[in-house]
Design a protein around this motif. Sequence first.
Motif, PDB file in Angstrom:
ATOM      1  N   LEU A 145      -0.700 -24.511 -14.801  1.00 50.28           N
ATOM      2  CA  LEU A 145      -0.801 -23.433 -13.578  1.00 50.28           C
ATOM      3  C   LEU A 145       0.515 -23.279 -13.149  1.00 50.28           C
ATOM      4  O   LEU A 145       0.848 -22.314 -12.463  1.00 50.28           O
ATOM      5  N   VAL A 146       1.179 -24.343 -12.700  1.00 50.64           N
ATOM      6  CA  VAL A 146       2.327 -24.353 -12.069  1.00 50.64           C
ATOM      7  C   VAL A 146       3.666 -23.300 -12.853  1.00 50.64           C
ATOM      8  O   VAL A 146       4.714 -23.053 -12.201  1.00 50.64           O
ATOM      9  N   SER A 147       3.442 -23.423 -13.999  1.00 50.83           N
ATOM     10  CA  SER A 147       4.374 -22.663 -15.141  1.00 50.83           C
ATOM     11  C   SER A 147       4.035 -21.232 -15.214  1.00 50.83           C
ATOM     12  O   SER A 147       4.901 -20.547 -15.825  1.00 50.83           O
ATOM     13  N   ILE A 148       2.817 -20.757 -14.552  1.00 52.04           N
ATOM     14  CA  ILE A 148       2.481 -19.624 -14.869  1.00 52.04           C
ATOM     15  C   ILE A 148       3.408 -18.541 -13.845  1.00 52.04           C
ATOM     16  O   ILE A 148       3.644 -18.810 -12.849  1.00 52.04           O
ATOM     17  N   SER A 149       4.106 -17.584 -14.663  1.00 50.48           N
ATOM     18  CA  SER A 149       4.962 -16.412 -14.060  1.00 50.48           C
ATOM     19  C   SER A 149       4.395 -15.108 -13.827  1.00 50.48           C
ATOM     20  O   SER A 149       5.073 -14.446 -13.037  1.00 50.48           O
ATOM     21  N   GLY A 150       3.177 -14.937 -14.165  1.00 53.18           N
ATOM     22  CA  GLY A 150       2.766 -13.532 -13.964  1.00 53.18           C
ATOM     23  C   GLY A 150       1.364 -13.625 -14.304  1.00 53.18           C
ATOM     24  O   GLY A 150       0.864 -14.271 -14.754  1.00 53.18           O
ATOM     25  N   GLY A 151       0.881 -12.055 -14.097  1.00 54.82           N
ATOM     26  CA  GLY A 151      -0.388 -11.725 -14.285  1.00 54.82           C
ATOM     27  C   GLY A 151      -0.902 -11.796 -15.820  1.00 54.82           C
ATOM     28  O   GLY A 151      -2.077 -12.524 -16.304  1.00 54.82           O
ATOM     29  N   LEU A 152       0.165 -11.397 -16.537  1.00 48.59           N
ATOM     30  CA  LEU A 152      -0.101 -11.276 -18.113  1.00 48.59           C
ATOM     31  C   LEU A 152      -0.153 -12.759 -18.528  1.00 48.59           C
ATOM     32  O   LEU A 152      -1.182 -13.340 -19.344  1.00 48.59           O
ATOM     33  N   ASP A 153       0.875 -13.693 -17.933  1.00 48.47           N
ATOM     34  CA  ASP A 153       0.710 -15.111 -18.540  1.00 48.47           C
ATOM     35  C   ASP A 153      -0.581 -15.758 -18.077  1.00 48.47           C
ATOM     36  O   ASP A 153      -0.954 -16.684 -18.948  1.00 48.47           O
ATOM     37  N   PHE A 154      -1.089 -15.455 -16.844  1.00 52.16           N
ATOM     38  CA  PHE A 154      -2.367 -16.049 -16.259  1.00 52.16           C
ATOM     39  C   PHE A 154      -3.401 -15.616 -17.497  1.00 52.16           C
ATOM     40  O   PHE A 154      -4.252 -16.498 -17.768  1.00 52.16           O
ATOM     41  N   ILE A 155      -3.579 -14.406 -18.015  1.00 48.09           N
ATOM     42  CA  ILE A 155      -4.552 -14.068 -18.739  1.00 48.09           C
ATOM     43  C   ILE A 155      -4.631 -14.815 -20.195  1.00 48.09           C
ATOM     44  O   ILE A 155      -5.469 -15.394 -20.627  1.00 48.09           O
ATOM     45  N   ILE A 156      -3.159 -14.809 -20.651  1.00 45.59           N
ATOM     46  CA  ILE A 156      -3.001 -15.720 -21.894  1.00 45.59           C
ATOM     47  C   ILE A 156      -3.260 -16.988 -21.694  1.00 45.59           C
ATOM     48  O   ILE A 156      -3.928 -17.680 -22.716  1.00 45.59           O
ATOM     49  N   GLN A 157      -3.183 -17.807 -20.652  1.00 50.67           N
ATOM     50  CA  GLN A 157      -3.393 -19.314 -20.390  1.00 50.67           C
ATOM     51  C   GLN A 157      -4.738 -19.457 -20.256  1.00 50.67           C
ATOM     52  O   GLN A 157      -5.360 -20.237 -20.556  1.00 50.67           O
ATOM     53  N   SER A 158      -5.519 -18.429 -19.688  1.00 47.95           N
ATOM     54  CA  SER A 158      -6.717 -18.231 -19.465  1.00 47.95           C
ATOM     55  C   SER A 158      -7.747 -18.274 -20.640  1.00 47.95           C
ATOM     56  O   SER A 158      -8.797 -19.084 -20.900  1.00 47.95           O
TER      57      SER A 158
END
Length: 228
Positions: A59-72
């Motif tokens: 979570l601390v490495s997520i840089s944006g909305g798209l990255d959040f979706i990918i990591q989800s």
Amino acid sequence: EGYLGVSFFFILSGFILSYTYHNKLTTKLVSSKEFIINRITRIYPLHFLTLIVSLPLVLVSISGGLDFIIQSINFFINGTLIQSFVPVKGVYFGFNSPSWSISTEMFFYLLTPLLFNFLYKINNIKSITIVLCISFFILIGINFIPEKYHHSIFYINPLIRIFDFIIGIVLFHVFNNNSSVIFSTLKSTFLETFSILLFIVFFYFHKDIPQVYRYSIYYWIPMIYIIY
């Protein structure tokens, strides 16, 4: 060459599960459903715990909305233990990265009842023929798969690593058929010493062998002797 330990573990896993369950499954003392539930309850709670522990680090490495979706999506894939099927490093090494091997192992568990029913009906010659065909299949496949996919397919992917597991089952099949043979202390010591020396010889020459072969197939022979 630390990754050779994975091949050893997969072969040993096939051997030990056969040693423990082959009679229980083939005689229906334990059902396929019970076997799979036992395997899931043995490994999944710890996997889920380590997945949750690794979550803040991602979570601390997520840089944006798209990255959040990918990591989800990645979290869901890891949570369902199917990450090793996805040939993308960020997925199969996502979150708690060593858990890719548990993902691969879970695939083995799901197929174990079917493999037992098939492999225990054949003799030693046919078993060895299967191992030779597996080796040939991988050797041919290596020449057609681009090098950039070698790690994700020949080291990670369950559809390829299942062959390590099958070799372990076949090895137990051979071992079980020869269980009545009694070796003298001298002969046993010789065979044990030979297996270790054989591994040392293979390890000594490993730099002359392309890495893709060393992911599994190159070390099969010494691993088989050591486990046997």
